[in-house]
Each structure stands twice: as structure tokens, then as C-alpha cells.
Design a protein around this motif. Structure first.
Motif, short mmCIF file in Angstrom:
data_model
loop_
_atom_site.label_atom_id
_atom_site.label_comp_id
_atom_site.label_asym_id
_atom_site.label_seq_id
_atom_site.Cartn_x
_atom_site.Cartn_y
_atom_site.Cartn_z
N LEU A 144 -27.28 -62.19 32.58
CA LEU A 144 -27.49 -61.34 31.41
C LEU A 144 -27.26 -59.87 31.73
N LEU B 266 -23.53 -65.94 27.98
CA LEU B 266 -24.79 -65.24 27.68
C LEU B 266 -25.74 -66.14 26.92
N TYR C 278 -29.54 -67.21 28.09
CA TYR C 278 -30.74 -67.04 27.27
C TYR C 278 -31.45 -68.37 27.04
N ASN D 243 -25.54 -65.78 19.96
CA ASN D 243 -24.40 -65.59 20.87
C ASN D 243 -23.48 -66.80 20.95
#
Length: 483
Positions: A116, A136, A140, A196
Motif C-alpha cells: 500500500l 492495492l 486492503y 479499488n
């Protein structure tokens, strides 16, 4: 299960790349790489995400089950000393004898934090820009999953959002956050993940948008029932469930776990194990503890054991149920339920039929030469789990869960049928169905906690639900308060 220092400097990177096919997820390589030499190219980003899955796989070798299933009374003693495993199913854990702690999951958090921080600094081509967002999103989601496992096991834990990149360990000696803060963080990560993901591409062994929604539903169902989230959180969980791209149940329950049928139509997200990238039997997953081997059938014939369990194999770490075995008395499979024989089988001593050993059939791996290798994929989410989760959510909202329950029950037993009753009666039926459907998949203990039914485990009388924090962790970080 070795204790490790929490939050030490750790960067795992696979030397092979993540591609669009599941076979490309080759997780055999591990190395520590400094940021000066790394984080330059798209290939670096791919390797870092590969390392993220490697980090999580090390947790599914044993710890995922020890935290999610071992305390639920699914297992009992085997034919040899169970070592510390007995402390789990007997619920005798304390700070000195617990040999699973949260340090391993913080290596997952560390790898996610590195991704990240650095992946946004890498220039991707226009053709691959969406992959940058996918990396990403996966970071997460994986960070949220690691914290969800920790929060359900230990309660509030230290929230760390920056990677460990220097030798000043004092800055990482921090107290635990509250359980409310921990879950708020998990939910925030999931929203960032979902925003994302560029699409819902899913090769089964990488996190996808649907997998993130499954995790979101799981998280909000937990907070609805354990943290007072109530109807609001239940509705969020139901919306997340409905956002998952529908999968299907395989007609034959046993085929879900077939080594030759990995990544099948029922699997939403699994951790890949294979002979090609697991070079040592020490990398086999926890199921090796519960499979019948040559040392386990004294008094019975080898042919009888082989007829039941298939090629037995031999060798260190693969000799069978040397530590624990399934506790058949915990289950109430009907005679027509196909899940029973696909989950565990019992071998009787021909000289004394009162003597039995029970071996796990689910996740039984494959034979490599003379060794049975426990390299079945560890399934984190599959469609039957999603259907039962939806049934639980609907019932808690006062809706009829019959459709979802019958889909799962009748796949296993065509004669079965669910009858909608009171919320309490339905909850009992749903919990019982989850016990049978998801046996030994690392779900049973957390299900009991979520349903407030840990009293069903005889060894839980007078015991604490949260896991103790290992003394090693507290010694390293004196700001940590014991449960």
C-alpha cells in the motif's frame, strides 16, 4: 506454530509473477528485499503481491485451523501424544502454553502495508493500470482479513498501518486498540478494497471483488451479533452477499475437495498448495494430523485401511493421525447424508471392534511416490458457506431462510428438507448445518462464538472465549494487556 517477534522487519517477495491463471501463483520463493532495490517496476509489484499470498499461506498451514476450528470439539486425541494440540480441544490454553500468536498474522499486515505504501509510486502502463488498482485492492482485503482473524481470536489488537522499515523497534511497541476501533479499521479497509477493484475477475487463488464482499458480509454479520450492530449491520451484510457474483454448488459434495478438482465452480477464494511449489513435507497443511496412516491401524489389515482411505503413504509428518483425530460424536449426520463419508471415516480394529481410529477425508491431499502429501488447497470461502451465511443473515432479519438452507441440505441429502420455524429454532438448524457442511474448514469455533453457543463445547465450562496472548508477545511488547 513457532512463536515469532511481532512486527519484525519482513518483506516476502515471490520470484515468479502473478498472472491471469491460477497455475501462475507459484509461491516457492522467499527473500527479504530492501526498498532501495525494489519497488521500481510492475514486476516488482507483482512479486510483492505474490509474497502477500505466501505470507498468508504460512498461516493456513496450521494457525488458521487452530484459531478457527480446534477449540470447537471437532477433534479429540489421536493414537499418540497430541502435544500442545490437546490444550486447544480441551480449552486449557494459557499465556505459557499457547503456541499460536498474532505475530504471524502481522507478517501479512506488514506485507500489505509495504504494498500500500510503494505500489502507488510505481508507474504502470495504460494497458496495465487496472492491475495496479487490483494489487492495492488485494492488499486492503488481505489486511482486513488478517485483522478479522485476530479480532475474532484476541479482541482488540494494535492497529499498524505503516510498514516496519528501520531498526528502531520502540516505535512499534504500542498498546492494543479497542475491539470497536479494530472493527472500524477492518470495515474501512474493505471499503477501500471494494473501491479499488477494477472488475470481478477471479482465478480462485487471488482475492477478488466477490471475495472482498464475502469478507465484508462475514465482518458485518459478526458485528451485528457480537458488537451491537443489529439490523443496520445485518442489512449491510445482506447487501454484500447479494453483490457476490453467483457461483454454484457442485452436485457431489466430495468433488469440492478433490485434489484433481482445485479451483472448482464452488470455490470463491482458496489458498493454493501444490507439489510443485511445496518442496518439503514440512510445508504440508494441518490435515496431516488427522489422516489415517500405517501406524494407526494396529489390529486391522492394511487392505482394510487402504480400502477405506486410499493409498496411505508413509514418512515423517505423513504417518497419519499421530496427534488428533475427528471426534465423530460431535456430528449427527443422517445415514443418507453424503457429507459424512466425504468428511471422515472410521477404521475398526479387527481384533477388538471397540478400538477405532477416525481419519479425515476432507482435504486429504495426494500421493507423491510413497508419501501422502497434504497439499489440498485451503478453502477460505465457497458457495455453500455463502448460502449458509445468507440464511443466517435473513433469519436474523426475520426473513425466511428456506431457499438457502434447502440448497445446501439437499445437495448432501435429497431426502432432507428445512422447515421454517422460530428465529431461535432456525438459528439452531443453521448452526448445525454449518457444523456438518463446513467441518474441519476452520469455521466451527468462530461460528459457535458468533451464535453465542460456546457452551455446547463440554470443555468450555468456566473458560474464557478469547484466546490468551502468548507470554512471548507480552515480553516483547509490555504495553500489551493480557486478555
Amino acid at each position: 506454530m513457532k512463536n515469532k517477534h511481532i512486527l519484525y522487519i519482513f518483506l516476502v517477495a515471490g520470484l515468479t509473477l502473478l498472472g491471469s491463471c491460477a497455475d501462475d501463483l507459484d509461491l516457492q520463493s522467499e527473500s527479504s528485499i530492501t526498498s532501495d532495490a525494489f519497488w521500481k517496476t510492475e514486476d516488482d509489484a507483482k512479486a510483492a503481491v505474490n509474497g502477500l499470498y505466501y505470507s498468508f499461506r504460512t498461516q493456513t498451514q496450521q494457525n488458521y485451523y487452530l484459531l478457527g476450528g480446534a477449540r470447537s470439539a471437532e477433534i479429540k486425541g489421536g493414537v499418540q501424544s497430541p502435544l500442545n494440540l490437546a490444550n486447544y480441544y480441551n480449552n486449557n490454553l494459557n499465556a505459557q502454553n499457547i503456541d499460536v500468536d498474532w505475530s504471524g498474522l502481522y507478517t501479512v499486515v506488514q506485507q500489505a502495508n509495504l504494498i500500500l505504501k510503494y505500489v502507488p509510486t510505481i508507474t504502470f502502463s495504460p494497458a496495465t493500470a487496472k492491475e495496479q488498482k487490483r494489487y492495492l485492492a488485494q492488499a486492503y482485503t488481505m489486511r482486513a482479513m488478517a485483522y478479522f482473524i485476530m479480532a475474532r481470536s484476541w479482541g482488540g489488537v494494535p492497529i499498524v498501518t505503516t510498514p516496519t522499515e528501520n531498526t528502531n523497534q520502540n516505535e512499534y511497541i504500542i498498546p492494543r486498540n479497542t475491539i470497536q476501533e479494530t472493527f472500524a479499521f477492518i470495515k474501512s479497509d474493505l471499503e477501500l478494497a471494494l473501491s479499488n477493484f477494477p472488475d470481478d475477475t477471479n482465478n480462485k487463488v487471488q482475492l477478488s471483488k466477490s471475495a472482498a464482499n464475502a469478507l465484508k458480509a462475514d465482518v458485518f454479520l459478526w458485528t451485528a451479533k457480537q458488537l451491537g450492530g443489529g439490523t443496520a449491520d445485518l442489512n449491510v451484510a445482506l447487501t454484500a452477499i447479494n453483490a457476490i457474483t453467483p457461483l454454484s454448488l457442485l452436485p457431489n459434495f466430495k468433488d469440492v475437495f478433490s485434489y484433481a478438482n482445485k479451483g472448482n465452480a464452488e470455490v470463491l477464494f482458496a489458498i493454493r498448495y501444490s507439489l510443485t511449489d511445496v518442496t518439503s513435507n514440512l510445508q504440508d497443511n494441518w490435515n496431516s494430523f488427522m489422516y489415517v496412516g500405517p501406524a494407526d491401524f494396529s489390529g486391522a489389515t492394511a487392505s482394510a485401511a487402504t480400502a477405506l482411505f486410499g493409498t496411505l503413504g508413509s514418512g515423517a509428518g505423513n504417518a497419519g493421525i499421530s496427534r488428533v483425530q475427528p471426534d465423530a460424536s460431535r456430528f449427527n449426520f443422517s445415514a443418507t447424508d453424503t457429507r459424512k463419508d466425504a468428511t471422515f471415516l472410521t477404521l475398526r480394529n479387527t481384533a477388538n471392534t471397540a478400538d477405532v481410529v477416525t481419519g479425515l477425508m476432507k482435504y486429504n491431499g495426494t500421493v507423491d511416490g510413497s508419501l501422502r502429501r497434504f497439499t489440498s488447497d485451503i478453502i477460505i470461502y465457497r458457495w455453500a458457506d455463502i448460502l449458509l451465511m445468507k440464511a443466517e443473515i435473513k433469519n436474523a432479519l426475520g426473513q425466511d431462510p428456506t431457499t438457502e438452507m434447502n440448497l445446501v441440505m439437499q445437495r448432501a441429502d435429497a431426502t432432507a428438507s428445512f422447515t421454517n420455524g422460530t428465529q431461535a429454532a432456525n438459528d439452531d438448524a443453521i448452526l448445525n448445518e454449518r457444523l456438518k457442511e463446513l467441518a474441519f474448514e476452520g469455521k466451527a469455533w468462530w461460528d459457535l462464538v458468533r451464535f453465542n453457543k460456546t457452551s455446547l463445547v463440554p470443555s468450555m465450562v468456566g473458560k474464557t472465549i478469547l484466546f490468551p496472548i502468548s507470554q512471548n508477545t507480552i515480553n516483547y511488547n509490555p504495553k500489551i494487556k493480557q486478555n
